[in-house]
Design an enzyme around this catalytic site. Structure first.
Site, PDB file in Angstrom:
ATOM      1  CG  ASP A 127      -2.216   0.622   1.052  1.00 57.58           C
ATOM      2  OD1 ASP A 127      -2.264   1.721   0.481  1.00 57.58           O
ATOM      3  OD2 ASP A 127      -3.231   0.027   1.473  1.00 57.58           O
ATOM      4  CG  ASP A 229      -4.347   5.617   0.966  1.00 55.44           C
ATOM      5  OD1 ASP A 229      -5.313   4.865   1.149  1.00 55.44           O
ATOM      6  OD2 ASP A 229      -4.154   6.654   1.623  1.00 55.44           O
ATOM      7  CD  GLU A 286      -8.654   4.889  -1.439  1.00 50.37           C
ATOM      8  OE1 GLU A 286      -9.507   4.560  -0.610  1.00 50.37           O
ATOM      9  OE2 GLU A 286      -7.709   5.647  -1.142  1.00 50.37           O
ATOM     10  CG  HIS A 358      -9.064  -1.506   4.084  1.00 55.27           C
ATOM     11  ND1 HIS A 358      -8.754  -1.382   2.748  1.00 55.27           N
ATOM     12  CD2 HIS A 358      -8.666  -0.355   4.667  1.00 55.27           C
ATOM     13  CE1 HIS A 358      -8.181  -0.209   2.555  1.00 55.27           C
ATOM     14  NE2 HIS A 358      -8.115   0.433   3.696  1.00 55.27           N
ATOM     15  CG  ASP A 359     -11.161   2.165   3.408  1.00 57.98           C
ATOM     16  OD1 ASP A 359     -10.741   2.085   4.574  1.00 57.98           O
ATOM     17  OD2 ASP A 359     -10.476   2.590   2.455  1.00 57.98           O
TER      18      ASP A 359
HETATM   19  C1  GLC Z   1      -7.646   5.326   2.226  1.00 57.06           C
HETATM   20  C2  GLC Z   1      -7.576   4.036   3.022  1.00 57.06           C
HETATM   21  C3  GLC Z   1      -8.254   4.242   4.355  1.00 57.06           C
HETATM   22  C4  GLC Z   1      -7.532   5.333   5.079  1.00 57.06           C
HETATM   23  C5  GLC Z   1      -7.447   6.621   4.243  1.00 57.06           C
HETATM   24  C6  GLC Z   1      -6.485   7.584   4.822  1.00 57.06           C
HETATM   25  O1  GLC Z   1      -8.926   5.671   1.893  1.00 57.06           O
HETATM   26  O2  GLC Z   1      -8.124   2.987   2.294  1.00 57.06           O
HETATM   27  O3  GLC Z   1      -8.311   3.067   5.098  1.00 57.06           O
HETATM   28  O4  GLC Z   1      -8.192   5.625   6.294  1.00 57.06           O
HETATM   29  O5  GLC Z   1      -6.994   6.349   2.929  1.00 57.06           O
HETATM   30  O6  GLC Z   1      -5.170   7.167   4.615  1.00 57.06           O
END
Ligand code: GLC
Ligand code: CA
Length: 585
Positions: A127, A229, A286, A358-359
């Site tokens: 990540d 991310d 993402e 995971h979100d």
């Molecule tokens: C992304 C991750 C999430 C995190 C956010 C801040 O959206 O998937 O889990 O809280 O970034 O880094």
């Protein structure tokens, strides 16, 4: 009347596919990029498998599970962040990009994982969190120490506003002002997420060069690639100014500022040139709220990423007031969002398709009607998503049909966004009980409960006390029960994966065009995949039987989530939650 029962055919086909998938395929698809022909799997490291009894998943736990992941058919594993971190946002707050957090293991464990995975044909994807760092990162510690040091411009600093308060009225993603005052510099720094997650200043070329160096360091170690991310956040809209308030706190979501920013893809293209392309690395972004005209820059032939997640379904029912006012998606909304996404990426590139991560809450709890948790329905939802054009990206536990968890009280909640949304709900006048019930279906914790390996204590996840309560349904939903049981959710996923990898069908399943079939038919989701063969994929989103007219003769039944299929007079009778992949003659 022509009526045929396809039971035997389905069993035979599945057996042939399994055989075919294990052999060396000669499909045309082989010549294409490796990741298109595989499936990817996300591991929430903290909750996957604990090997030292501290109740927290670790890298050794993944290494010990590689044979399982190979059996499943995963070719790429995305690990959520396991770098050194104070864990304010479970690792999405990185204090040192070059170190593994001791909670997860050591660099030697990581090297071992990369090597052992490689021996099984599996690539490790890490990540890449670089919109922000942890406030404990030495870069930030130096930056906040004064206005005139080497790193003073590495983060985003502004003088107080005219009233002495925050420079603008933006609300951070996790609630409260997106600005934090620092008494030493006498300035505010920007944080899109938590105040312990200060945003890096991407406009500064030194920052970008430092990040590229780090990415290359990891790729040189043998990493397969990165999941990137929150990238849409790295480019800010300048000059900074207030936006109209959208809630009673007088603030406005920072998203309003971010969505006006232009030129993020210039940064990302530079990054791809400096890092991914020379290494031929896999990358998945993402990306939220992308503009359709930007898609070629992201996932096109020369795009900055290999692929990106399609999040269009995630937004259905979202209400700007907060989770408490948001609705769950209906099957029709889900179908419309999926088909629109398939249309957008057609001829451009590959989306990565998910039902959860995971979100997000568990897909089977989110997209199936309330209370519908049968294996048939779980398989149907999984199959409809899996067969779309793109890269199937499974999330740990999806392959066994893991469901949302239960919260006995707000004290059970770990997720910072759930805690924030709970407060928002209370502020809106809900009672504590109502607020918990309102936010629970959206909580990120639903997906973060430990993986359910078996019916043993703690679902076999740990010999100690799990860092987060195991979902109480583990005696019913667990891998040990499903492995080798032909009618299990797990074996169903395996048959989907075998179909995608089979030499005869890979070309169509991987590259074929998607064309909706009878899209206006309520609670039916059906589409063609057209490649060197024509497949019809269909699911009955209803707890009642229905008929579906056939567009032609059935050549073969490739996948069926139920034991039987009855077809007569040019139509199939679909049982509740039935899912089919048919090859047309
Ligand atoms: C992304 C991750 C999430 C995190 C956010 C801040 O959206 O998937 O889990 O809280 O970034 O880094
Ligand atoms: Ca551990």
């Amino acid at each position: 009347m022509k009526k045929r029962i396809y039971r035997i055919l389905a069993v035979l086909t599945a057996a042939c596919l399994l055989l075919a998938a294990s052999g060396a395929g000669a499909a045309k698809a082989e010549n294409e990029l490796w990741w298109k022909n595989t499936i990817a799997y996300e591991i929430y490291v903290r909750s996957f498998r604990d090997t030292n009894g501290d109740g927290i998943g670790d890298l050794k736990g993944i290494t010990q599970s590689l044979d399982y992941l190979k059996e499943l058919g995963a070719g790429a594993l995305w690990l959520t962040p396991c770098y050194a971190s104070p864990q304010e946002d479970n690792g999405y707050d990185i204090a040192n990009f070059y170190e593994i957090d001791p909670v997860y293991g050591t660099m030697a464990d990581m090297d071992e994982l990369i090597r052992e995975a490689g021996e099984r044909g599996i690539r490790i994807v890490m990540d890449l969190v670089f919109n922000h760092t942890s406030d404990a990162n030495p870069w930030f510690v130096e930056a906040r120490a004064g206005r005139n040091n080497e790193k003073s411009d590495w983060y985003i600093w502004r003088d107080p506003g005219e009233d002495g308060g925050a420079p603008t009225n933006w609300r951070s993603i996790f609630g409260g002002s997106a600005w934090e005052y620092d008494p030493i510099r006498g300035q505010y720094y920007l944080h899109t997420f938590l105040k312990q997650q200060p945003d890096l200043n991407w406009e500064n070329p030194e920052v970008r060069a430092e990040l590229y160096k780090m990415i290359n360091w990891w790729l040189d170690r043998g990493l397969g690639g990165f999941r990137i991310d929150a990238i849409i956040n790295i480019k800010k809209f300048l000059p900074f100014r207030d936006f109209p308030a959208d809630r009673e706190d007088g603030l406005c979501s920072i998203r309003r500022m971010l969505e006006k920013a232009q030129g993020v893809y210039l940064f990302l293209d530079e990054m791809a040139r400096e890092t991914f392309r020379p290494h031929d690395a896999f990358s998945v972004g993402e990306v939220f709220d992308e503009k359709e005209e930007d898609l070629p820059f992201i996932i096109g032939e020369n795009g900055c990423f290999s692929t990106m997640f399609d999040f269009s379904e995630k937004h259905i029912g979202a209400d700007p007031r907060g989770w408490y006012a948001s609705a769950l998606p209906t099957p029709e909304e889900y179908k419309a969002a999926v088909f629109a996404a398939q249309r957008r990426c057609a001829g451009v590139g590959f989306f990565s398709n998910i039902i959860e991560n995971h979100d997000e809450p568990r897909g089977v709890s989110h997209y199936l009607p309330a209370g519908e948790r049968s294996d048939a329905a779980k398989k149907m939802l999984g199959g409809l998503n899996f067969m779309l054009r793109g890269l199937p990206f499974l999330y740990q536990g999806q392959e066994i049909g893991m469901e949302n968890t239960v919260f006995d009280s707000i004290g059970d909640v770990d997720d910072i966004s759930t805690l924030d949304e709970y407060r928002v709900a209370l502020d809106a006048g809900l009672t504590e009980e109502q607020a918990l019930a309102a936010v629970a279906p959206f909580s990120r914790d639903n997906a973060r409960t430990p993986f359910q390996w078996s019916a043993e204590a703690n679902a076999g996840f740990t010999a100690g006390t799990p860092w987060m309560k195991v979902n109480p349904n583990y005696p019913r939903v667990n891998l040990a029960d499903q492995r080798g049981r032909p009618d299990s959710v797990y074996e169903f996923y395996r048959s989907l994966i075998a179909l995608r990898k089979s030499p005869d069908y890979a070309e169509t399943v991987v590259y074929g065009e998607t064309e909706p079939y009878l899209p206006e038919e309520k609670d039916l989701m059906a589409y063609f995949r057209r490649g060197d063969r024509t497949l019809l994929v269909a699911g009955n989103f209803r707890s009642e039987e229905r008929t579906m007219p056939l567009p032609g003769e059935i050549g073969a039944l490739l996948i069926n989530n139920l034991p039987e299929l009855s077809a007569a007079d040019g139509a199939v009778r679909m049982a509740p939650w039935q899912f089919l992949v048919l090859e047309l003659a």
